[in-house]
Structure formats: C-alpha cells, structure tokens
Design a protein around this motif. Structure first.
Motif, short mmCIF file in Angstrom:
data_model
loop_
_atom_site.label_atom_id
_atom_site.label_comp_id
_atom_site.label_asym_id
_atom_site.label_seq_id
_atom_site.Cartn_x
_atom_site.Cartn_y
_atom_site.Cartn_z
N GLY A 173 12.00 7.07 2.83
CA GLY A 173 11.91 6.09 1.76
C GLY A 173 13.23 5.76 1.09
N GLU A 174 14.30 6.46 1.45
CA GLU A 174 15.62 6.14 0.88
C GLU A 174 16.63 6.03 2.00
N GLY A 175 17.05 4.81 2.28
CA GLY A 175 17.99 4.57 3.38
C GLY A 175 19.31 4.03 2.85
N GLU A 176 20.36 4.33 3.58
CA GLU A 176 21.68 3.79 3.23
C GLU A 176 22.33 3.22 4.47
N PHE A 177 22.99 2.06 4.29
CA PHE A 177 23.74 1.49 5.40
C PHE A 177 24.91 0.70 4.85
N ASP A 178 26.09 0.95 5.39
CA ASP A 178 27.29 0.21 5.00
C ASP A 178 27.62 -0.80 6.11
N PHE A 179 27.79 -2.04 5.71
CA PHE A 179 28.13 -3.09 6.66
C PHE A 179 29.65 -3.32 6.67
N VAL A 180 30.20 -3.44 7.86
CA VAL A 180 31.61 -3.80 8.00
C VAL A 180 31.67 -5.17 8.65
N VAL A 181 32.19 -6.14 7.90
CA VAL A 181 32.12 -7.53 8.32
C VAL A 181 33.51 -8.18 8.21
N LYS A 215 0.83 -1.21 0.00
CA LYS A 215 0.00 0.00 0.00
C LYS A 215 0.86 1.25 0.00
N THR A 216 1.56 1.48 1.07
CA THR A 216 2.28 2.75 1.20
C THR A 216 3.69 2.49 1.69
N GLY A 217 4.45 3.55 1.76
CA GLY A 217 5.71 3.52 2.48
C GLY A 217 6.77 2.65 1.88
N LYS A 218 7.10 2.88 0.61
CA LYS A 218 8.17 2.13 -0.01
C LYS A 218 9.52 2.56 0.58
N LEU A 219 10.43 1.60 0.67
CA LEU A 219 11.78 1.88 1.15
C LEU A 219 12.79 1.29 0.18
N VAL A 220 13.75 2.10 -0.23
CA VAL A 220 14.90 1.59 -0.98
C VAL A 220 16.11 1.70 -0.05
N LEU A 221 16.68 0.56 0.27
CA LEU A 221 17.83 0.51 1.16
C LEU A 221 19.04 0.08 0.34
N SER A 222 20.13 0.83 0.44
CA SER A 222 21.32 0.48 -0.34
C SER A 222 22.58 0.78 0.46
N GLY A 223 23.69 0.27 -0.02
CA GLY A 223 24.96 0.52 0.66
C GLY A 223 26.01 -0.46 0.19
N THR A 224 27.05 -0.56 0.98
CA THR A 224 28.22 -1.38 0.63
C THR A 224 28.53 -2.34 1.78
N VAL A 225 28.98 -3.52 1.43
CA VAL A 225 29.52 -4.45 2.42
C VAL A 225 31.03 -4.42 2.27
N MET A 226 31.73 -4.20 3.37
CA MET A 226 33.19 -4.13 3.27
C MET A 226 33.86 -4.72 4.50
N SER A 227 35.18 -4.86 4.35
CA SER A 227 35.98 -5.39 5.45
C SER A 227 36.42 -4.23 6.34
N ARG A 254 20.23 0.68 18.72
CA ARG A 254 21.55 1.31 18.87
C ARG A 254 21.68 2.37 17.79
N PRO A 255 22.14 3.57 18.14
CA PRO A 255 22.26 4.62 17.12
C PRO A 255 23.22 4.26 15.99
N ASP A 256 24.24 3.43 16.28
CA ASP A 256 25.18 3.10 15.20
C ASP A 256 24.57 2.10 14.21
N LEU A 257 23.38 1.60 14.49
CA LEU A 257 22.70 0.71 13.54
C LEU A 257 21.55 1.43 12.82
N GLU A 258 21.54 2.77 12.93
CA GLU A 258 20.56 3.53 12.15
C GLU A 258 21.01 3.64 10.71
N MET A 259 20.07 3.49 9.77
CA MET A 259 20.40 3.80 8.40
C MET A 259 20.44 5.32 8.24
N ARG A 260 21.22 5.78 7.25
CA ARG A 260 21.19 7.21 6.93
C ARG A 260 20.03 7.43 5.97
N MET A 261 19.22 8.44 6.25
CA MET A 261 18.07 8.69 5.37
C MET A 261 18.08 10.15 4.95
#
Ligand code: FE
Length: 181
Positions: A171-179, A59-71, A160-167
């Motif tokens: 509807g447009e979020g970004e998050f980079d994972f460090v693994v 119905k509503t509230g589409k979200l596009v989440l993107s980012g990078t996975v890195m070491s 946790r604030p460090d697990l917030e996506m940047r918006m």
C-alpha cells in the motif's frame, strides 16, 4: 593478437552474461533515464487534475505512490507534469469517463504523491500503473510501473525490474523518475 590480449578478451566475454543482471539489480540512480514503455490502448488525454484517484466506492487495497521527478544530473524537475492512468480493482479501464485517471504537477523539489487503489489484473498483464511524465518544456516520458514480487511479473511481456516501485509495506510505493529536464 597476443595471447595476453586474447585472455583479456575471453575474460571480458565471460562477464557479458552477468552484466544485464547487475544492471537490473542496482537501484535506479538519477544518472540513468527511466525506461520508456508503450502507452497501450487505454490512454485518454485531458484527465482531471487531482492527486487522489480514490472513488467513494473504493473497496480495498489503497495505494499511496510517491517519489521525485529529476534530471539525469539529479536536479529536481520542479513543476513536472505526471499523468497517471490505471485499471480499477477489477482490472477494468474506464474508457467512457475518467475513473482512475488524473494528472498533477510535481512541487518545487520535484516531489509528487498519488493516492489510488492497487490496480487489478486483466488478461495477459501483470498489475501495473501507466504514467506520462514531462518536465516543463521537455519531451514526454511514457512508461509503466510494476509491483515487486508479484507472481505474474515473470510472465508479463512488458515487465522490467527497473520499473518496479519500492514498497516498504503493502500500500505504500515509491518511484523516482529520471527524465529529460
Ligand atoms: Fe494497462
């Protein structure tokens, strides 16, 4: 202990309470591993491979989440597996089928992109998206992502604030994972 040493120690101790606040307000860099969180009770293996979880009846509230996975050394984790699962707009998990569940693989630059909906609230939790991230041959990171500024974040026991996506906008979020990679 000399009085100079004591003064130094006291000055250092006075700084201690602010250190966690500084750590939380700094943007995540690739030097720091993304924090792990519980998978909770609703993870299901064998999700479909897909980059959109949008349902025809969304119905509503589409979200596009993107980012990078890195070491931790800032190298892109090419081909990393990302397995997402979340509640629907009404705060419900699909435990029979695979609605709002899907996995994908990051590209050669470690980039990923997910199309979905903004997850609804359910009792006791602020809205969040669950994810398992794994660079090829490495250990799985299980964590959850949160929405900046949500009224319920402060009362959520896992937020946790460090697990917030940047918006930049709704509807447009970004998050980079460090693994491990
Ligand atoms: Fe959940």
């Amino acid at each position: 202990m000399t009085s100079r040493t004591r003064r130094r120690l006291m000055a250092a101790a006075a700084l201690l309470p602010v250190l966690p606040a500084l750590a939380q307000s700094r943007p995540l860099t690739c030097g720091e591993r993304t924090a792990a969180q519980t998978a909770g009770p609703f993870f299901k293996p064998d999700s479909p491979r897909r980059t959109t979880l949008l349902e025809p009846d969304a119905k509503t509230g589409k979200l596009v989440l993107s980012g990078t996975v890195m070491s931790a050394q800032c190298r892109p984790a090419a081909g990393a597996l990302l397995d997402f699962w979340q509640a629907d707009e009404g705060g419900r998990y699909d435990n029979q089928g695979f609605r709002y569940r899907g996995h994908q693989f990051a590209d050669a630059q470690g980039r990923y992109r997910l199309e979905t909906v903004l997850p609804g609230e359910y009792p006791g939790r602020t809205p969040h998206i669950h994810v398992r991230v794994q660079a090829p041959g490495e250990r799985v990171l299980t964590t959850q992502l949160y929405f900046p500024g949500h009224a319920r974040n402060g009362r959520d026991f896992l937020y946790r604030p460090d697990l917030e996506m940047r918006m930049a906008q709704r509807g447009e979020g970004e998050f980079d994972f460090v693994v491990e990679a």
